[in-house]
Motif scaffolding. Structure first.
Motif, PDB file in Angstrom:
ATOM      1  N   ALA A  73      48.770 -86.869  44.451  1.00  0.00           N
ATOM      2  CA  ALA A  73      48.168 -86.132  43.333  1.00  0.00           C
ATOM      3  C   ALA A  73      49.117 -85.053  42.815  1.00  0.00           C
ATOM      4  CB  ALA A  73      46.835 -85.516  43.765  1.00  0.00           C
ATOM      5  N   VAL A  74      49.753 -84.332  43.726  1.00  0.00           N
ATOM      6  CA  VAL A  74      50.710 -83.301  43.324  1.00  0.00           C
ATOM      7  C   VAL A  74      51.889 -83.932  42.595  1.00  0.00           C
ATOM      8  CG1 VAL A  74      52.323 -81.532  44.131  1.00  0.00           C
ATOM      9  CG2 VAL A  74      50.041 -81.699  45.151  1.00  0.00           C
ATOM     10  N   CYS A  75      52.401 -85.018  43.133  1.00  0.00           N
ATOM     11  CA  CYS A  75      53.526 -85.703  42.495  1.00  0.00           C
ATOM     12  C   CYS A  75      53.166 -86.147  41.077  1.00  0.00           C
ATOM     13  CB  CYS A  75      53.977 -86.898  43.326  1.00  0.00           C
ATOM     14  SG  CYS A  75      54.834 -86.431  44.851  1.00  0.00           S
ATOM     15  N   ALA A  76      51.955 -86.653  40.904  1.00  0.00           N
ATOM     16  CA  ALA A  76      51.514 -87.095  39.576  1.00  0.00           C
ATOM     17  C   ALA A  76      51.442 -85.914  38.611  1.00  0.00           C
ATOM     18  CB  ALA A  76      50.154 -87.783  39.669  1.00  0.00           C
ATOM     19  N   VAL A  77      50.930 -84.788  39.068  1.00  0.00           N
ATOM     20  CA  VAL A  77      50.802 -83.604  38.214  1.00  0.00           C
ATOM     21  C   VAL A  77      52.174 -83.104  37.762  1.00  0.00           C
ATOM     22  CG1 VAL A  77      50.151 -81.156  38.199  1.00  0.00           C
ATOM     23  CG2 VAL A  77      48.560 -82.864  39.085  1.00  0.00           C
ATOM     24  N   ILE A  78      53.128 -83.059  38.673  1.00  0.00           N
ATOM     25  CA  ILE A  78      54.437 -82.503  38.323  1.00  0.00           C
ATOM     26  C   ILE A  78      55.400 -83.560  37.784  1.00  0.00           C
ATOM     27  CG2 ILE A  78      54.159 -80.564  39.900  1.00  0.00           C
ATOM     28  CD1 ILE A  78      56.248 -81.927  41.742  1.00  0.00           C
ATOM     29  N   GLY A  79      54.997 -84.824  37.827  1.00  0.00           N
ATOM     30  CA  GLY A  79      55.813 -85.886  37.244  1.00  0.00           C
ATOM     31  C   GLY A  79      57.020 -86.284  38.059  1.00  0.00           C
ATOM     32  N   ILE A  80      56.822 -86.484  39.354  1.00  0.00           N
ATOM     33  CA  ILE A  80      57.911 -86.928  40.222  1.00  0.00           C
ATOM     34  C   ILE A  80      57.411 -88.081  41.082  1.00  0.00           C
ATOM     35  CG2 ILE A  80      57.423 -85.323  42.119  1.00  0.00           C
ATOM     36  CD1 ILE A  80      60.526 -84.941  42.315  1.00  0.00           C
ATOM     37  N   GLU A  81      58.280 -89.007  41.378  1.00  0.00           N
ATOM     38  CA  GLU A  81      57.913 -90.125  42.242  1.00  0.00           C
ATOM     39  C   GLU A  81      57.789 -89.639  43.690  1.00  0.00           C
ATOM     40  OE1 GLU A  81      57.099 -93.268  41.606  1.00  0.00           O
ATOM     41  OE2 GLU A  81      57.279 -92.864  39.463  1.00  0.00           O
ATOM     42  N   PRO A  82      56.722 -90.018  44.374  1.00  0.00           N
ATOM     43  CA  PRO A  82      56.569 -89.626  45.779  1.00  0.00           C
ATOM     44  C   PRO A  82      57.763 -90.044  46.641  1.00  0.00           C
ATOM     45  CG  PRO A  82      54.532 -90.568  44.950  1.00  0.00           C
ATOM     46  CD  PRO A  82      55.571 -90.773  43.887  1.00  0.00           C
ATOM     47  N   ALA A  83      58.338 -91.191  46.338  1.00  0.00           N
ATOM     48  CA  ALA A  83      59.480 -91.673  47.125  1.00  0.00           C
ATOM     49  C   ALA A  83      60.665 -90.717  47.045  1.00  0.00           C
ATOM     50  CB  ALA A  83      59.899 -93.063  46.656  1.00  0.00           C
ATOM     51  N   GLU A  84      60.830 -90.054  45.912  1.00  0.00           N
ATOM     52  CA  GLU A  84      61.938 -89.105  45.772  1.00  0.00           C
ATOM     53  C   GLU A  84      61.775 -87.934  46.741  1.00  0.00           C
ATOM     54  OE1 GLU A  84      64.075 -86.290  42.410  1.00  0.00           O
ATOM     55  OE2 GLU A  84      62.873 -87.998  41.733  1.00  0.00           O
ATOM     56  N   ILE A  85      60.556 -87.426  46.838  1.00  0.00           N
ATOM     57  CA  ILE A  85      60.280 -86.331  47.774  1.00  0.00           C
ATOM     58  C   ILE A  85      60.439 -86.814  49.212  1.00  0.00           C
ATOM     59  CG2 ILE A  85      58.509 -84.727  48.623  1.00  0.00           C
ATOM     60  CD1 ILE A  85      59.612 -83.964  45.854  1.00  0.00           C
ATOM     61  N   ALA A  86      59.882 -87.975  49.530  1.00  0.00           N
ATOM     62  CA  ALA A  86      59.986 -88.519  50.896  1.00  0.00           C
ATOM     63  C   ALA A  86      61.437 -88.787  51.266  1.00  0.00           C
ATOM     64  CB  ALA A  86      59.153 -89.793  51.015  1.00  0.00           C
ATOM     65  N   ASP A  87      62.217 -89.292  50.320  1.00  0.00           N
ATOM     66  CA  ASP A  87      63.641 -89.539  50.595  1.00  0.00           C
ATOM     67  C   ASP A  87      64.402 -88.240  50.862  1.00  0.00           C
ATOM     68  OD1 ASP A  87      63.415 -92.299  50.442  1.00  0.00           O
ATOM     69  OD2 ASP A  87      64.091 -92.403  48.352  1.00  0.00           O
ATOM     70  N   ARG A  88      64.092 -87.211  50.087  1.00  0.00           N
ATOM     71  CA  ARG A  88      64.735 -85.902  50.319  1.00  0.00           C
ATOM     72  C   ARG A  88      64.390 -85.371  51.704  1.00  0.00           C
ATOM     73  NH1 ARG A  88      63.245 -82.615  44.789  1.00  0.00           N
ATOM     74  NH2 ARG A  88      64.271 -84.014  43.311  1.00  0.00           N
ATOM     75  N   ALA A  89      63.113 -85.485  52.064  1.00  0.00           N
ATOM     76  CA  ALA A  89      62.682 -85.010  53.382  1.00  0.00           C
ATOM     77  C   ALA A  89      63.340 -85.826  54.494  1.00  0.00           C
ATOM     78  CB  ALA A  89      61.160 -85.069  53.496  1.00  0.00           C
ATOM     79  N   THR A  90      63.466 -87.130  54.270  1.00  0.00           N
ATOM     80  CA  THR A  90      64.124 -87.996  55.256  1.00  0.00           C
ATOM     81  C   THR A  90      65.577 -87.593  55.448  1.00  0.00           C
ATOM     82  OG1 THR A  90      62.657 -89.843  54.732  1.00  0.00           O
ATOM     83  CG2 THR A  90      64.732 -90.387  55.818  1.00  0.00           C
ATOM     84  N   LYS A  91      66.269 -87.318  54.363  1.00  0.00           N
ATOM     85  CA  LYS A  91      67.674 -86.884  54.454  1.00  0.00           C
ATOM     86  C   LYS A  91      67.795 -85.575  55.213  1.00  0.00           C
ATOM     87  CE  LYS A  91      69.412 -89.438  50.582  1.00  0.00           C
ATOM     88  NZ  LYS A  91      69.063 -89.659  49.217  1.00  0.00           N
ATOM     89  N   ARG A  92      66.847 -84.667  54.974  1.00  0.00           N
ATOM     90  CA  ARG A  92      66.863 -83.404  55.706  1.00  0.00           C
ATOM     91  C   ARG A  92      66.604 -83.626  57.193  1.00  0.00           C
ATOM     92  NH1 ARG A  92      63.923 -78.467  52.864  1.00  0.00           N
ATOM     93  NH2 ARG A  92      64.763 -77.518  54.747  1.00  0.00           N
ATOM     94  N   MET A  93      65.709 -84.546  57.517  1.00  0.00           N
ATOM     95  CA  MET A  93      65.451 -84.872  58.930  1.00  0.00           C
ATOM     96  C   MET A  93      66.724 -85.366  59.590  1.00  0.00           C
ATOM     97  SD  MET A  93      62.298 -84.469  60.190  1.00  0.00           S
ATOM     98  CE  MET A  93      62.068 -85.674  61.475  1.00  0.00           C
ATOM     99  N   GLU A  94      67.448 -86.217  58.876  1.00  0.00           N
ATOM    100  CA  GLU A  94      68.680 -86.788  59.430  1.00  0.00           C
ATOM    101  C   GLU A  94      69.734 -85.722  59.682  1.00  0.00           C
ATOM    102  OE1 GLU A  94      69.500 -89.635  56.366  1.00  0.00           O
ATOM    103  OE2 GLU A  94      68.267 -91.178  57.332  1.00  0.00           O
ATOM    104  N   THR A  95      69.815 -84.715  58.809  1.00  0.00           N
ATOM    105  CA  THR A  95      70.844 -83.688  58.971  1.00  0.00           C
ATOM    106  C   THR A  95      70.397 -82.522  59.851  1.00  0.00           C
ATOM    107  OG1 THR A  95      70.195 -82.594  56.911  1.00  0.00           O
ATOM    108  CG2 THR A  95      71.973 -84.212  56.782  1.00  0.00           C
ATOM    109  N   GLU A  96      69.107 -82.194  59.802  1.00  0.00           N
ATOM    110  CA  GLU A  96      68.631 -81.022  60.539  1.00  0.00           C
ATOM    111  C   GLU A  96      68.194 -81.323  61.965  1.00  0.00           C
ATOM    112  OE1 GLU A  96      65.762 -78.890  58.168  1.00  0.00           O
ATOM    113  OE2 GLU A  96      67.068 -78.993  56.399  1.00  0.00           O
ATOM    114  N   THR A  97      67.859 -82.579  62.258  1.00  0.00           N
ATOM    115  CA  THR A  97      67.444 -82.946  63.613  1.00  0.00           C
ATOM    116  C   THR A  97      68.111 -84.251  64.048  1.00  0.00           C
ATOM    117  OG1 THR A  97      65.506 -84.103  62.771  1.00  0.00           O
ATOM    118  CG2 THR A  97      65.191 -81.812  63.409  1.00  0.00           C
ATOM    119  N   PRO A  98      69.437 -84.358  63.892  1.00  0.00           N
ATOM    120  CA  PRO A  98      70.090 -85.639  64.155  1.00  0.00           C
ATOM    121  C   PRO A  98      69.993 -86.131  65.600  1.00  0.00           C
ATOM    122  CG  PRO A  98      71.722 -83.915  63.895  1.00  0.00           C
ATOM    123  CD  PRO A  98      70.378 -83.323  63.544  1.00  0.00           C
TER     124      PRO A  98
END
Length: 109
Positions: free
Chosen positions: A61-86
């Motif tokens: 719902a938040v993604c729809a309101v702000i006009g961003i694909e959920p996958a973009e947010i999930a991908d960013r979070a995934t990349k952070r997981m890979e770098t911050e908790t490798p």
């Protein structure tokens, strides 16, 4: 608490953090988004602080309101997981994989 549970909490917090950044970057306030999706800013404060996990319905719902694909947010979070908790993170971790796949499979309307 097992490793997957701890990683799940970390990932949920990173998703909320990325979403908060996207809200601001797209010119919205948290209060505006909350009003549009029918929730309270205090609830979002708990998401951003890592004290509560956001449901997928709220995330989409938040993604729809702000006009961003959920996958973009999930991908960013995934990349952070890979770098911050490798040392402890792997893309094979069930919670992270399932959350990311769910975000990729469901498009905002």
């Amino acid at each position: 608490m097992d490793n997957n549970s701890e990683l799940g909490k970390t990932f949920a917090h990173l998703v909320a953090t990325e979403l908060k950044g996207a809200i601001t970057a797209r010119g919205f306030t948290v209060a505006q988004v909350c009003e549009q999706i029918g929730t309270y800013p205090t609830t979002f404060s708990r998401y951003f602080a890592g004290k509560r996990s956001m449901t997928l319905d709220t995330f989409y719902a938040v993604c729809a309101v702000i006009g961003i694909e959920p996958a973009e947010i999930a991908d960013r979070a995934t990349k952070r997981m890979e770098t911050e908790t490798p040392a402890t993170y792997s893309t094979k971790d069930t919670y992270v994989r399932d959350y990311t796949e769910a975000a990729r499979s469901r498009k905002t309307e």
